[in-house]
Design a protein around this motif. Structure first.
Motif, short mmCIF file in Angstrom:
data_model
loop_
_atom_site.label_atom_id
_atom_site.label_comp_id
_atom_site.label_asym_id
_atom_site.label_seq_id
_atom_site.Cartn_x
_atom_site.Cartn_y
_atom_site.Cartn_z
N ASN A 99 -8.11 2.78 -4.11
CA ASN A 99 -7.43 4.09 -3.52
C ASN A 99 -8.35 4.52 -2.34
O ASN A 99 -8.31 5.49 -1.54
CB ASN A 99 -7.10 4.97 -4.43
CG ASN A 99 -5.64 4.42 -5.15
OD1 ASN A 99 -4.99 3.52 -4.58
ND2 ASN A 99 -5.08 5.30 -6.06
N ARG A 283 10.04 1.84 2.56
CA ARG A 283 8.91 3.07 3.19
C ARG A 283 9.71 4.45 2.87
O ARG A 283 9.05 5.28 2.28
CB ARG A 283 8.67 2.99 4.57
CG ARG A 283 7.47 4.10 4.96
CD ARG A 283 6.93 3.83 6.26
NE ARG A 283 6.20 2.51 6.41
CZ ARG A 283 6.51 1.50 7.35
NH1 ARG A 283 7.53 1.52 8.03
NH2 ARG A 283 5.79 0.47 7.26
N SER A 308 1.20 1.12 -5.48
CA SER A 308 -0.27 0.72 -5.23
C SER A 308 -0.32 -1.05 -5.87
O SER A 308 0.68 -1.36 -6.60
CB SER A 308 -1.14 1.37 -5.95
OG SER A 308 -0.86 1.66 -7.21
N TYR A 335 3.82 -0.57 -0.96
CA TYR A 335 2.64 0.26 -0.64
C TYR A 335 2.32 0.35 1.00
O TYR A 335 1.27 0.69 1.70
CB TYR A 335 1.27 -0.38 -1.08
CG TYR A 335 1.10 -1.93 -1.35
CD1 TYR A 335 1.42 -2.06 -2.75
CD2 TYR A 335 1.14 -2.89 -0.35
CE1 TYR A 335 1.46 -3.68 -2.87
CE2 TYR A 335 1.16 -4.21 -0.65
CZ TYR A 335 1.38 -4.57 -2.03
OH TYR A 335 1.19 -6.02 -2.48
N ASP A 336 3.64 0.52 1.69
CA ASP A 336 3.70 0.43 3.28
C ASP A 336 3.17 1.98 3.66
O ASP A 336 3.17 2.14 4.82
CB ASP A 336 5.29 0.30 3.54
CG ASP A 336 5.22 -1.37 3.87
OD1 ASP A 336 4.29 -1.95 3.61
OD2 ASP A 336 6.55 -1.91 4.04
N ASN A 338 0.92 5.16 2.65
CA ASN A 338 -0.34 5.63 1.86
C ASN A 338 -0.05 7.06 1.33
O ASN A 338 -0.35 7.31 0.22
CB ASN A 338 -1.42 5.42 2.79
CG ASN A 338 -2.67 5.43 1.68
OD1 ASN A 338 -3.88 5.48 2.27
ND2 ASN A 338 -2.59 5.33 0.42
N SER A 341 2.00 6.83 -1.70
CA SER A 341 1.27 6.37 -2.90
C SER A 341 0.31 7.30 -3.49
O SER A 341 -0.01 7.50 -4.76
CB SER A 341 0.33 5.10 -2.80
OG SER A 341 -0.35 5.10 -1.55
N GLN A 386 1.80 3.48 7.05
CA GLN A 386 1.05 2.36 6.82
C GLN A 386 0.08 2.54 5.61
O GLN A 386 -0.12 3.58 5.26
CB GLN A 386 0.25 1.93 7.93
CG GLN A 386 0.80 1.76 9.29
CD GLN A 386 1.59 0.35 9.21
OE1 GLN A 386 1.31 -0.53 8.48
NE2 GLN A 386 2.73 0.34 9.99
N PRO A 387 -0.39 1.60 5.03
CA PRO A 387 -1.52 1.45 4.28
C PRO A 387 -2.82 2.19 4.91
O PRO A 387 -3.03 1.45 5.90
CB PRO A 387 -1.56 0.18 3.31
CG PRO A 387 -0.92 -0.79 4.29
CD PRO A 387 0.10 0.23 4.95
N ASN A 390 -6.55 3.05 1.54
CA ASN A 390 -6.58 1.90 0.47
C ASN A 390 -6.62 0.63 1.17
O ASN A 390 -6.36 -0.22 0.27
CB ASN A 390 -5.48 2.06 -0.58
CG ASN A 390 -3.98 2.08 0.04
OD1 ASN A 390 -3.83 1.85 1.19
ND2 ASN A 390 -2.97 2.18 -0.84
N TYR A 391 -6.49 0.49 2.54
CA TYR A 391 -6.44 -0.84 3.11
C TYR A 391 -7.47 -0.84 4.10
O TYR A 391 -7.82 0.18 4.84
CB TYR A 391 -5.08 -0.86 3.98
CG TYR A 391 -4.98 -1.95 4.69
CD1 TYR A 391 -5.09 -3.28 4.03
CD2 TYR A 391 -4.36 -1.97 5.97
CE1 TYR A 391 -4.67 -4.29 4.70
CE2 TYR A 391 -4.20 -3.21 6.59
CZ TYR A 391 -4.10 -4.39 5.83
OH TYR A 391 -3.89 -5.67 6.43
#
Length: 417
Positions: A99, A283, A308, A335-336, A338, A341, A386-387, A390-391
């Protein structure tokens, strides 16, 4: 450059390339599955590099970023012990690191950037090299489309989206939008660089590729920066850009572009939001339930419990009747967003904290409050659709953009002095 400096340079170069090519390499080359854990290892390396390199008082705020994953672990364990009682402690620990990847990567970048002037130049060079490699990937994608199939789903096959070596259409397009952002903000701040005209030409080409990829997030990123430069800038040449945008809006009103994928898909998605229970747009589903959870749990439901990677079989999904929905059973697209999440796992206070930390980083990068606001808006848009934090791909590419700008601005200031 010292031995440590050379190590950091090679390390950062490997990070930039592998993070962007990871998906391509994992699909095309067998036996390298260990690469799928590389992004987590890089995040953890911040706990070695930070205390080892950052010894000055001015660096304390950067070291403080290392504490937040630890707070997240404590937060998740407490919630699990008092509310969920599921014993998901491993999930909490792993997801807490995931995260906060963006902030841990920032620590790594900061260690490298502050080490020397040569290191600062290297980040800009890496960014340019990545763009060139990504353009090559996009060209090969057009020439040899059969070798660039990122999904076997009929939906993905029909769209034939541009994915390049990133093997994800949004990753490629968002990266391209970042170079356009760099070109526009260089113009806005009147920073002089030798390759300015080439950068602008490449930016135009990249924007065409973004439009062809139908990546709505990337298009929104460019539009935000264009509007920001119009609102805050003194250079009236941007009026031309506004007029172009006006023409596009006019065409939309007349229905000329309403049948394009970007427009028709966007309208379809918003229509589904009116009937969330029957929606197939994951989403919006994630955002809807995130705000319900955020309203019920002031501090969220804890890391690894909503939207997540580690939220498989989360008790939260059972409580809200989501466990039997195919998206959650198959962990597809959950998780599309952020923002969804973060809100679900940390509540609205956690969401505020994330963007407060981003604002602090932007304050370090930009002297101008206007630029900080524009890039905060860009961060919100990416996180919404988008993530992001965490991406690893979006995180590292956004950091490349920020530190490239800081280097060019610092260099331009030194030349003027």
């Amino acid at each position: 450059m010292s031995l440590l400096g050379w190590f950091l340079k090679v390390y950062l170069f490997i990070i930039v390339l592998l993070f962007n090519l990871q998906e391509f390499l994992l699909i095309k080359i067998s036996g390298i599955e260990f690469l799928s854990y590389f992004d987590e290892l890089v995040a953890l390396s911040a706990y070695i590099l930070g205390p080892l390199i950052l010894r000055k008082k001015k660096d304390l705020w950067v070291l403080a970023l290392l504490l937040f994953p630890l707070f997240s672990i404590l937060h998740g364990i407490i919630l699990d012990g008092f509310i969920w009682q599921s014993g998901r402690y491993i999930e909490v620990i792993v997801q807490s690191v995931i995260n906060f990847k963006f902030f841990l990567y920032f620590v790594v970048f900061y260690c490298f950037y502050e080490s020397s002037i040569k290191a600062q130049r290297s980040i800009f060079d890496f960014f340019c090299l990545l763009i060139l490699i990504s353009i090559l990937g996009a060209i090969l994608n057009v020439i040899l489309p059969e070798n660039f199939v990122y999904s076997t789903y009929e939906y993905a096959l029909e769209r034939k989206r541009l994915i390049g070596f990133q093997f994800k259409p949004n990753d490629l397009s968002i990266l391209f939008s970042f170079l356009i952002c760099l070109a526009l903000i260089i113009k806005h701040h009147k920073i002089k660089i030798k390759s300015l005209y080439l950068t602008r030409f490449v930016s135009v080409v990249l924007f065409v590729l973004i439009l062809l990829s139908t990546a709505r997030t990337a298009i929104m990123i460019v539009m935000i920066l264009v509007l920001g430069t119009v609102i805050f800038g003194r250079n009236k040449s941007y009026t031309v850009i506004v007029l172009i945008l006006g023409c596009i809006l006019g065409l939309l009103a007349s229905g000329k572009l309403s049948q394009t994928f970007v427009i028709s898909e966007t309208f379809s998605n918003f229509k589904e939001f009116n009937n969330i229970n029957n929606s197939q747009y994951i989403r919006f589903i994630m955002l809807y339930y995130a705000f319900i959870i955020g309203s019920s749990y002031l501090f969220g439901v804890g890391a690894g419990n909503y939207g997540s990677v580690m939220s498989v079989d989360s008790p939260v999904y059972i409580e809200y009747g989501l466990a039997k929905i195919s998206f959650f059973e198959n962990m597809e697209g959950i998780y599309d967003s952020n923002i969804a999440s973060i809100t679900g796992e940390y509540g609205f206070l956690g969401l505020f904290l994330y963007f407060a930390l981003l604002w602090k980083i932007l304050h370090y990068i930009f002297d101008s409050t206007q630029s900080q606001l524009v890039f905060l808006a860009i961060g919100v848009v990416i996180a919404f659709t988008q993530p992001f934090f965490n991406y690893h791909v979006n995180s590292i590419n956004f950091l490349l953009l920020l530190f490239s700008y800081k280097y060019l601005y610092t260099l331009s200031t030194l030349r003027r002095d």
